[in-house]
Design a protein around this motif. Sequence first.
Motif, PDB file in Angstrom:
ATOM      1  N   GLU A  50       0.833  -1.204   0.000  1.00 25.37           N
ATOM      2  CA  GLU A  50       0.000   0.000   0.000  1.00 25.37           C
ATOM      3  C   GLU A  50       0.872   1.260   0.000  1.00 25.37           C
ATOM      4  N   ILE A  51       1.912   1.277   0.842  1.00 23.63           N
ATOM      5  CA  ILE A  51       2.782   2.461   0.927  1.00 23.63           C
ATOM      6  C   ILE A  51       3.519   2.673  -0.389  1.00 23.63           C
ATOM      7  N   GLU A  52       4.043   1.614  -0.966  1.00 26.85           N
ATOM      8  CA  GLU A  52       4.809   1.739  -2.210  1.00 26.85           C
ATOM      9  C   GLU A  52       3.928   2.177  -3.368  1.00 26.85           C
ATOM     10  N   THR A  53       2.713   1.640  -3.443  1.00 26.51           N
ATOM     11  CA  THR A  53       1.797   2.067  -4.506  1.00 26.51           C
ATOM     12  C   THR A  53       1.463   3.542  -4.373  1.00 26.51           C
ATOM     13  N   TYR A  54       1.203   3.966  -3.135  1.00 24.88           N
ATOM     14  CA  TYR A  54       0.856   5.361  -2.891  1.00 24.88           C
ATOM     15  C   TYR A  54       2.048   6.274  -3.170  1.00 24.88           C
ATOM     16  N   GLN A  55       3.229   5.812  -2.840  1.00 25.68           N
ATOM     17  CA  GLN A  55       4.433   6.614  -3.087  1.00 25.68           C
ATOM     18  C   GLN A  55       4.628   6.855  -4.577  1.00 25.68           C
ATOM     19  N   LYS A  56       4.327   5.854  -5.367  1.00 28.06           N
ATOM     20  CA  LYS A  56       4.543   5.967  -6.816  1.00 28.06           C
ATOM     21  C   LYS A  56       3.386   6.677  -7.528  1.00 28.06           C
ATOM     22  N   GLN A  57       2.167   6.380  -7.111  1.00 27.29           N
ATOM     23  CA  GLN A  57       1.005   6.880  -7.845  1.00 27.29           C
ATOM     24  C   GLN A  57       0.316   8.053  -7.162  1.00 27.29           C
ATOM     25  N   GLY A  58       0.496   8.164  -5.834  1.00 25.99           N
ATOM     26  CA  GLY A  58      -0.125   9.258  -5.104  1.00 25.99           C
ATOM     27  C   GLY A  58      -1.622   9.098  -4.948  1.00 25.99           C
ATOM     28  N   MET A  59      -2.246  10.138  -4.434  1.00 27.72           N
ATOM     29  CA  MET A  59      -3.700  10.131  -4.256  1.00 27.72           C
ATOM     30  C   MET A  59      -4.386  10.495  -5.563  1.00 27.72           C
ATOM     31  N   THR A  60      -5.665  10.200  -5.622  1.00 24.81           N
ATOM     32  CA  THR A  60      -6.452  10.540  -6.793  1.00 24.81           C
ATOM     33  C   THR A  60      -7.123  11.893  -6.592  1.00 24.81           C
ATOM     34  N   GLN A  61      -7.654  12.452  -7.661  1.00 19.85           N
ATOM     35  CA  GLN A  61      -8.387  13.705  -7.549  1.00 19.85           C
ATOM     36  C   GLN A  61      -9.600  13.548  -6.635  1.00 19.85           C
ATOM     37  N   GLN A  62     -10.240  12.396  -6.721  1.00 26.02           N
ATOM     38  CA  GLN A  62     -11.397  12.131  -5.874  1.00 26.02           C
ATOM     39  C   GLN A  62     -10.988  12.113  -4.403  1.00 26.02           C
ATOM     40  N   GLU A  63      -9.854  11.506  -4.103  1.00 22.82           N
ATOM     41  CA  GLU A  63      -9.375  11.484  -2.720  1.00 22.82           C
ATOM     42  C   GLU A  63      -9.003  12.877  -2.241  1.00 22.82           C
ATOM     43  N   LEU A  64      -8.471  13.704  -3.125  1.00 18.89           N
ATOM     44  CA  LEU A  64      -8.135  15.076  -2.764  1.00 18.89           C
ATOM     45  C   LEU A  64      -9.385  15.853  -2.376  1.00 18.89           C
ATOM     46  N   LEU A  96      -3.045  18.665  -6.389  1.00 22.04           N
ATOM     47  CA  LEU A  96      -2.799  17.227  -6.363  1.00 22.04           C
ATOM     48  C   LEU A  96      -1.327  16.946  -6.616  1.00 22.04           C
ATOM     49  N   ASP A  97      -0.730  17.695  -7.519  1.00 21.09           N
ATOM     50  CA  ASP A  97       0.676  17.489  -7.842  1.00 21.09           C
ATOM     51  C   ASP A  97       1.564  17.761  -6.638  1.00 21.09           C
ATOM     52  N   THR A  98       1.261  18.812  -5.878  1.00 22.80           N
ATOM     53  CA  THR A  98       2.054  19.139  -4.688  1.00 22.80           C
ATOM     54  C   THR A  98       2.007  18.009  -3.674  1.00 22.80           C
ATOM     55  N   LEU A  99       0.819  17.500  -3.404  1.00 21.46           N
ATOM     56  CA  LEU A  99       0.678  16.430  -2.417  1.00 21.46           C
ATOM     57  C   LEU A  99       1.321  15.136  -2.899  1.00 21.46           C
ATOM     58  N   ASN A 100       1.211  14.847  -4.177  1.00 26.98           N
ATOM     59  CA  ASN A 100       1.818  13.615  -4.685  1.00 26.98           C
ATOM     60  C   ASN A 100       3.342  13.705  -4.737  1.00 26.98           C
ATOM     61  N   GLN A 101       3.859  14.907  -4.895  1.00 24.53           N
ATOM     62  CA  GLN A 101       5.309  15.072  -4.780  1.00 24.53           C
ATOM     63  C   GLN A 101       5.769  14.789  -3.351  1.00 24.53           C
ATOM     64  N   LEU A 102       4.948  15.175  -2.367  1.00 20.77           N
ATOM     65  CA  LEU A 102       5.276  14.875  -0.976  1.00 20.77           C
ATOM     66  C   LEU A 102       5.217  13.371  -0.716  1.00 20.77           C
ATOM     67  N   ALA A 103       4.269  12.690  -1.327  1.00 23.51           N
ATOM     68  CA  ALA A 103       4.194  11.229  -1.189  1.00 23.51           C
ATOM     69  C   ALA A 103       5.441  10.580  -1.774  1.00 23.51           C
ATOM     70  N   ALA A 104       5.838  11.040  -2.955  1.00 23.05           N
ATOM     71  CA  ALA A 104       7.034  10.480  -3.592  1.00 23.05           C
ATOM     72  C   ALA A 104       8.283  10.742  -2.752  1.00 23.05           C
TER      73      ALA A 104
END
Length: 957
Positions: free
Chosen positions: A846-860, A910-918
């Motif tokens: 779960e952590i690795e998938t989220y790190q690579k793909q991040g959250m979705t727009q719906q989740e945001l 979304l891009d900002t948050l997904n960069q933080l996940a990565a």
Amino acid sequence: MVVKFRLFWALSLLSLAACQYSGSVNTPASEQTSLPSGIVLLEDKSDAQGDYQIPYKKYQLDNGLTFILHQDDSDPLVHVDVTYHVGSSREEPGKSGFAHFFEHMMFQGSENVADEQHFELITEAGGNMNGTTNSDRTNYYQTVPANQLEKVLWLEADRMGFLLDAVTQEKFEVQRETVKNERAQRVDNQPYGLRSEKIAEALYPKDHPYSWPVIGYIEDLNRVDVNDLKAFFVRWYGPNSAVLSIGGAINEAQTLKWVNKYFGGIPRGQKVEKLAKMPVKLAEDRYLTIEDDVHLPLLQMTFPTVYVRHEDEAPLDVLSDILGGGKTSLFYKNLVKEGWAVHAGVGHPCRELACQFELIALPNPQRVPSLAQLQTIMRKTLEEFEQRGVSDDDLQRTKANIKSGTVFGLQSVAGKVSTLASNQIFSGDPDKVQYDIERYSSVTKADVMRVFNAYIKDKASVVLSIVPTGQQAMQAKAPDFVKPERTISAKVTEEPVAPAPAEDDFDRSVVPKAGPNPVVNVPDFWQTELNNGISLMAHETKETPTVTLVINLEGGPLLDPIDKAGLASMTAMMMSEATQNYSNEAMANELAKLGSSISFSAGGRFTSVYVNSLEENIDATLALLQEKLFRPAFHEADFVRLKTRLMQSLQQADKNPQTLSSKAVIRVLYGEQNRIAIPDSGTVQTLNNITLEDVKQFYNDYYNAHMASVISVGSLAKPELLKALDFINTWPAKAYEIPEYKPFPEFEEKAIYLVNDADAAQSIVAIIKPFLAYDATGEHFKTNLMNFPLGGMFNSRINLNLREDKGYTYGARSSFVGGKTLGRFQAGGAINKEHTVAALKELFAEIETYQKQGMTQQELEFMRRAYTQGDALKYETPGSKARFLRQMTVYGLDKSYPAQQNNIIANVTLDTLNQLAAKHLQTDSMQVVLVADTESLAEEIKQWAESQGRKVIPLEI
């Protein structure tokens, strides 16, 4: 105190049943005719006045649903409670745990609510929710912003009237595993976890409804099928067996229409009769023994008594307080203060059908080699009470606690609504607070002595010994009770006939829309600096006549020498002991007579002093605070007793797997050379190094105004508060510095650190890494926004996978936590032993998938709604307001920071948050701490570690 807990936190956990509602209010015909068709107004107490009454109106629908409305416009929120008069007492022998099992199923979707959608909608609305089950009732509750009320009523009505078809075999199996995980976590894998279960089996006859545990037996959970569960719903979950209570910022006319719309068409269920009272008696003592993985043995003597609201309940509660209610009690004097016991207390928990009087003590093994000796001391204490009798102070303390406990218990809408619901279910009269105060206030000395003679003196009891594994010789007496075999029907339950469908003139599949978001105002406060530099921040509120005061002294455990870790905690404990002018017992007695509390604690970065008082008693309470704060006695006898008790408690805590995990996590992250790598209370080894002179020196060096701040929330206006706190102006400031951290470990390779917990039923998994310190509007704050869909809510990816899909755990999560100077990431939970490695794999996936793909727009968008709408719940109680002010003080924030946070939430991309996940969720930077039966899991752990390129490192804690 038992009385305080039962009466003022809604009388709801143990049930109230003896007195029926005997009054009524005549309602004008014009009011009745203006109500929607199908609703009858039963009682109007909306003009009730005073500190001990809750205004309400009580209605009933044609289908028998009773509902209660309470208007409270002080905060833009509502609390909805649905209480069903069904608990484990309604279960059949051999089908234990059904009421609690069904509580789980009620969150798994209904005809018009999808799987997990109930959690999703409440979380998205910024609310909180849960359900609880006890022996006598089950309740479901939500607190949400006021604009979400219609949606909550739709949700509750759908699972009341439209659940059956949604109960599938697949959901049944998943929740069965979840309940079994919960039992493992709360009962089987906890020290003393079987105590209540085994006592109930011995105290009550085998077919008595209280003879089996609410959570159920594993063999019963394994035996039943989905049809049994459906039959339970059909039998007990009708609108006529429920009470719906709604409180908060409601529009009464609109609320009546919504209740009628969503609940009015649900057919009446089968009739639910009240069970007959079933108090029990014992002809002779029954002894039983449990061998457990504990450090401290335990002795409990349990006497059967009456039932809730029996005329003898109140004097029995007073008796329990005299015998074992804190530092003024005989048990404290004879067992704890004399050093025979680490802990001792007396309680009188009551339920709808029966009550029990409990004497409990954990001996000091250095002085008490046998529980038989401890039992002798306990029995001699009862004899002392018989000779001593009841004093005026005994009664005054009880009455003061009732008064203050009532007022403090009514500070939240949830507290008031839960009280109304519970009282209606068990007595037919929603507001019995004043009645309860009066019945306790009328208790006399003769009443207390009468119930002592009637239920305790020379009476038989269940005597339970819990001893460390292999040390049965410590027991009070050889067991002479054998649990009788249960009679279990082999009858197979057929699929029940569903109740008739509701007749509606609207489409229930349409989720109601929320109204406009309520306006949420940050609490007004004023701030000043006292003469000695202390920062004072205060909020005035007239909702209840109470004052909550917090004094924070920065440093706390961080000021301990590492070889004397626990010194700040020991000093705080000593500050709660005798002073120069008051003995320990005299101080406790004076506070109890005021209904006030003063406590000291040292944790994290602070030593803190907490004061709670009724406004009318604030001057007397603060005079006692001055005595405690400025004139501690620091007696050698108190120090020896507290140090011994703390050391024994620490050894006992190490039998708890969660404690072992917490200790291992900070050890791995911060290394052995840093104070923060040791628990706040220290270790047995470091406590051994602390002397009374060290405590005195710590007090002289660090209990002063240099890094002090004061928070006040209550009904005192500014001039009165400044006058009351004038004594703090004279507190001198003495400069000191908080030591710098030593270098932290640098992880050159990833590893799994193993702490062996032999024969543990569960494994505690913690995936960890260092992280940033707290900030209110920077990267730490945004990273928590990013984490919300991953592991920051019930419907997170991690929890839905491990709990709802796989059934590996009762709950799993991830979080980025941060303090003033340090932070960390942590993910995991308590996992069923056989699924330990499988859960590790899923967590990392779960952590690795989220790190690579991040959250979705719906989740945001979901996260945005959940965070912003939740503001309505942030500042309701004095406690929550005090925490808000403390946050600003500790981190140097100003009043605008909540608005800045909301602006970030609304505009972060979304891009900002997904960069933080990565950036922050790279698993190669994470370490694993595993507390488990590592010997039996060794091969599985080794294979997984090798597949991940992780080193296996045993860790001694």
